[in-house]
Scaffold this motif. Sequence first.
Motif, PDB file in Angstrom:
ATOM      1  N   LEU A   1      65.765 -62.472 -85.162  1.00  0.00           N
ATOM      2  CA  LEU A   1      64.944 -61.267 -85.087  1.00  0.00           C
ATOM      3  C   LEU A   1      64.773 -60.646 -86.469  1.00  0.00           C
ATOM      4  N   GLN A   2      65.866 -60.562 -87.224  1.00  0.00           N
ATOM      5  CA  GLN A   2      65.778 -60.015 -88.584  1.00  0.00           C
ATOM      6  C   GLN A   2      64.842 -60.857 -89.444  1.00  0.00           C
ATOM      7  N   SER A   3      64.949 -62.189 -89.321  1.00  0.00           N
ATOM      8  CA  SER A   3      64.119 -63.084 -90.125  1.00  0.00           C
ATOM      9  C   SER A   3      62.642 -62.939 -89.767  1.00  0.00           C
ATOM     10  N   LEU A   4      62.348 -62.858 -88.467  1.00  0.00           N
ATOM     11  CA  LEU A   4      60.950 -62.715 -88.057  1.00  0.00           C
ATOM     12  C   LEU A   4      60.404 -61.338 -88.410  1.00  0.00           C
ATOM     13  N   ALA A   5      61.261 -60.327 -88.362  1.00  0.00           N
ATOM     14  CA  ALA A   5      60.833 -58.995 -88.797  1.00  0.00           C
ATOM     15  C   ALA A   5      60.446 -59.018 -90.270  1.00  0.00           C
ATOM     16  N   MET A   6      61.263 -59.671 -91.081  1.00  0.00           N
ATOM     17  CA  MET A   6      60.948 -59.777 -92.506  1.00  0.00           C
ATOM     18  C   MET A   6      59.702 -60.629 -92.725  1.00  0.00           C
ATOM     19  N   GLY A   7      59.493 -61.641 -91.864  1.00  0.00           N
ATOM     20  CA  GLY A   7      58.281 -62.445 -91.967  1.00  0.00           C
ATOM     21  C   GLY A   7      57.042 -61.610 -91.699  1.00  0.00           C
ATOM     22  N   TRP A   8      57.135 -60.684 -90.766  1.00  0.00           N
ATOM     23  CA  TRP A   8      56.016 -59.783 -90.451  1.00  0.00           C
ATOM     24  C   TRP A   8      55.748 -58.845 -91.627  1.00  0.00           C
ATOM     25  N   VAL A   9      56.813 -58.337 -92.228  1.00  0.00           N
ATOM     26  CA  VAL A   9      56.668 -57.475 -93.395  1.00  0.00           C
ATOM     27  C   VAL A   9      56.033 -58.252 -94.547  1.00  0.00           C
ATOM     28  N   SER A  10      56.490 -59.479 -94.763  1.00  0.00           N
ATOM     29  CA  SER A  10      55.945 -60.295 -95.851  1.00  0.00           C
ATOM     30  C   SER A  10      54.467 -60.596 -95.640  1.00  0.00           C
ATOM     31  N   ALA A  11      54.091 -60.899 -94.391  1.00  0.00           N
ATOM     32  CA  ALA A  11      52.681 -61.142 -94.097  1.00  0.00           C
ATOM     33  C   ALA A  11      51.856 -59.887 -94.349  1.00  0.00           C
ATOM     34  N   SER A  12      52.424 -58.733 -94.063  1.00  0.00           N
ATOM     35  CA  SER A  12      51.729 -57.471 -94.311  1.00  0.00           C
ATOM     36  C   SER A  12      51.558 -57.233 -95.805  1.00  0.00           C
ATOM     37  N   ARG A  13      52.597 -57.505 -96.569  1.00  0.00           N
ATOM     38  CA  ARG A  13      52.493 -57.345 -98.024  1.00  0.00           C
ATOM     39  C   ARG A  13      51.407 -58.257 -98.583  1.00  0.00           C
ATOM     40  N   ARG A  14      51.382 -59.507 -98.122  1.00  0.00           N
ATOM     41  CA  ARG A  14      50.367 -60.445 -98.621  1.00  0.00           C
ATOM     42  C   ARG A  14      48.969 -59.962 -98.274  1.00  0.00           C
ATOM     43  N   ALA A  15      48.787 -59.487 -97.055  1.00  0.00           N
ATOM     44  CA  ALA A  15      47.461 -59.030 -96.638  1.00  0.00           C
ATOM     45  C   ALA A  15      46.995 -57.844 -97.474  1.00  0.00           C
ATOM     46  N   VAL A  16      47.867 -56.871 -97.646  1.00  0.00           N
ATOM     47  CA  VAL A  16      47.500 -55.675 -98.411  1.00  0.00           C
ATOM     48  C   VAL A  16      47.212 -56.030 -99.868  1.00  0.00           C
ATOM     49  N   ASP A  17      48.105 -56.802-100.479  1.00  0.00           N
ATOM     50  CA  ASP A  17      47.936 -57.153-101.889  1.00  0.00           C
ATOM     51  C   ASP A  17      46.690 -58.014-102.107  1.00  0.00           C
ATOM     52  N   THR A  18      46.376 -58.879-101.137  1.00  0.00           N
ATOM     53  CA  THR A  18      45.214 -59.765-101.270  1.00  0.00           C
ATOM     54  C   THR A  18      43.901 -59.007-101.138  1.00  0.00           C
ATOM     55  N   LEU A  19      43.845 -58.039-100.232  1.00  0.00           N
ATOM     56  CA  LEU A  19      42.595 -57.339 -99.968  1.00  0.00           C
ATOM     57  C   LEU A  19      42.332 -56.170-100.915  1.00  0.00           C
ATOM     58  N   TRP A  20      43.372 -55.616-101.486  1.00  0.00           N
ATOM     59  CA  TRP A  20      43.209 -54.447-102.357  1.00  0.00           C
ATOM     60  C   TRP A  20      42.143 -54.633-103.441  1.00  0.00           C
ATOM     61  N   PRO A  21      42.109 -55.744-104.181  1.00  0.00           N
ATOM     62  CA  PRO A  21      41.124 -55.872-105.264  1.00  0.00           C
ATOM     63  C   PRO A  21      39.678 -55.890-104.795  1.00  0.00           C
ATOM     64  N   TYR A  22      39.442 -56.110-103.510  1.00  0.00           N
ATOM     65  CA  TYR A  22      38.074 -56.183-103.006  1.00  0.00           C
ATOM     66  C   TYR A  22      37.557 -54.832-102.503  1.00  0.00           C
ATOM     67  N   CYS A  23      38.400 -53.810-102.531  1.00  0.00           N
ATOM     68  CA  CYS A  23      38.071 -52.553-101.853  1.00  0.00           C
ATOM     69  C   CYS A  23      37.295 -51.564-102.708  1.00  0.00           C
ATOM     70  N   GLY A  24      37.241 -51.785-104.019  1.00  0.00           N
ATOM     71  CA  GLY A  24      36.468 -50.912-104.881  1.00  0.00           C
ATOM     72  C   GLY A  24      37.177 -49.615-105.242  1.00  0.00           C
ATOM     73  N   LEU A  25      36.491 -48.796-106.029  1.00  0.00           N
ATOM     74  CA  LEU A  25      37.108 -47.572-106.534  1.00  0.00           C
ATOM     75  C   LEU A  25      37.345 -46.525-105.456  1.00  0.00           C
ATOM     76  N   THR A  26      36.662 -46.640-104.336  1.00  0.00           N
ATOM     77  CA  THR A  26      36.918 -45.695-103.243  1.00  0.00           C
ATOM     78  C   THR A  26      38.381 -45.749-102.835  1.00  0.00           C
ATOM     79  N   ALA A  27      38.944 -46.934-102.843  1.00  0.00           N
ATOM     80  CA  ALA A  27      40.350 -47.088-102.462  1.00  0.00           C
ATOM     81  C   ALA A  27      41.288 -46.474-103.484  1.00  0.00           C
ATOM     82  N   ALA A  28      40.806 -46.250-104.706  1.00  0.00           N
ATOM     83  CA  ALA A  28      41.647 -45.652-105.741  1.00  0.00           C
ATOM     84  C   ALA A  28      41.586 -44.134-105.746  1.00  0.00           C
ATOM     85  N   ARG A  29      40.683 -43.568-104.935  1.00  0.00           N
ATOM     86  CA  ARG A  29      40.578 -42.109-104.870  1.00  0.00           C
ATOM     87  C   ARG A  29      41.722 -41.537-104.047  1.00  0.00           C
ATOM     88  N   GLU A  30      42.427 -40.602-104.620  1.00  0.00           N
ATOM     89  CA  GLU A  30      43.617 -40.055-103.962  1.00  0.00           C
ATOM     90  C   GLU A  30      43.287 -39.364-102.649  1.00  0.00           C
TER      91      GLU A  30
END
Length: 363
Positions: free
Chosen positions: A312-341
């Motif tokens: 369970l701990q390993s799969l939980a960390m796998g879910w977190v890792s998949a989330s990190r990859r998704a966020v980090d991968t998509l961030w550069p495509y989001c434009g400056l709107t995503a950088a607005r606080e």
Amino acid sequence: MTMSPLSSRDTGRIARHAARADEARWLHPVQQALVHRRGWLRMLAPRALGGEELPLPDVVRLEEALARTDGSTAWTVTLCAGAGWFAGFLDPQLARDILATKRVCLAGSGAPTGYADRDGDGWRIDGRWDYASGAPMATHFTFNAILRDGGQPLLDDAGQPRIQAFVVPASLVRIVPNWRTMGLRATASHAYEVRDQWVHARHGFTIDPAAARADGPLYRFPFMAFAFVTLAANVAGMGQHFVDLAIDAIAQRRDRFNGGGPLIETAAVRAVLDGARAGLDEARGRLYALLDTTWELAAAGSPVGEHDAARLQSLAMGWVSASRRAVDTLWPYCGLTAAREDSEINRVWRDFQTGSQHALLMP
């Protein structure tokens, strides 16, 4: 399609006030009132003592849905409801008294950064603890302390200082307002101090299935597996929220270097989006499949073994890792709107980056 455990009305109420709560650095009164009205802070406490005692898979799905709506609300509910779970390990009368408190909320910290010195039939507490999410509305605080007698640490069988968990009323606590992070700002996860305060020994407890004072599978579930799956649901929920907003952001952009068409229609970008979503879906499905099976066995009276807890701990960390990859991968495509606080996607990104820094979730 699986129905969300969070109603559309409650989703709207939480989301409507998320930006103002972030700016104020504490949950909006409407959000707080909803949390109490729904009983979410009692959902892991024993039913016999005044709690809801919901099945763990239901709790995890609710926490994920909350995180997909607003990270700060979800994080506060998860951490405070998790502290409420400790009621299953407390002296039953003390637990009953705590849960009878109006708008009860338990906040706390797991780090043993204080001391408990033996004093008669109780302990004298002194210390400071960090990161008590929900501190402004806490009626009680939990913490771990190093036990001492005559100023000398008490040792366990391995010769290490003994550490015990405690719960104390908020009247013995001084909040230190130092939560100044970029994300999860509305959790108000401040530090707190207890200085030279005496509590009866019954305020101490041990978080271990063998030491549970309440019946039921919730209190036989291994603490670390419990902690990993609930935290992972929060981070993954925030990650999925970011992905949802990223798709909208990318859909509004043009591919200025290849004919000016919609960026989201380019093959390369579609592949990135599909890969991110597929990774999240796969990791989520694997975690819930094992959690549901493990819970069914626990509810039938079977102990959760070390192997299943570790998986369970390993799969939980796998879910977190998949989330990190998704966020980090998509961030550069989001434009400056995503950088607005002041943009929603920026707030969700900040919440995700902050929540994923939890010590248990280190890659």
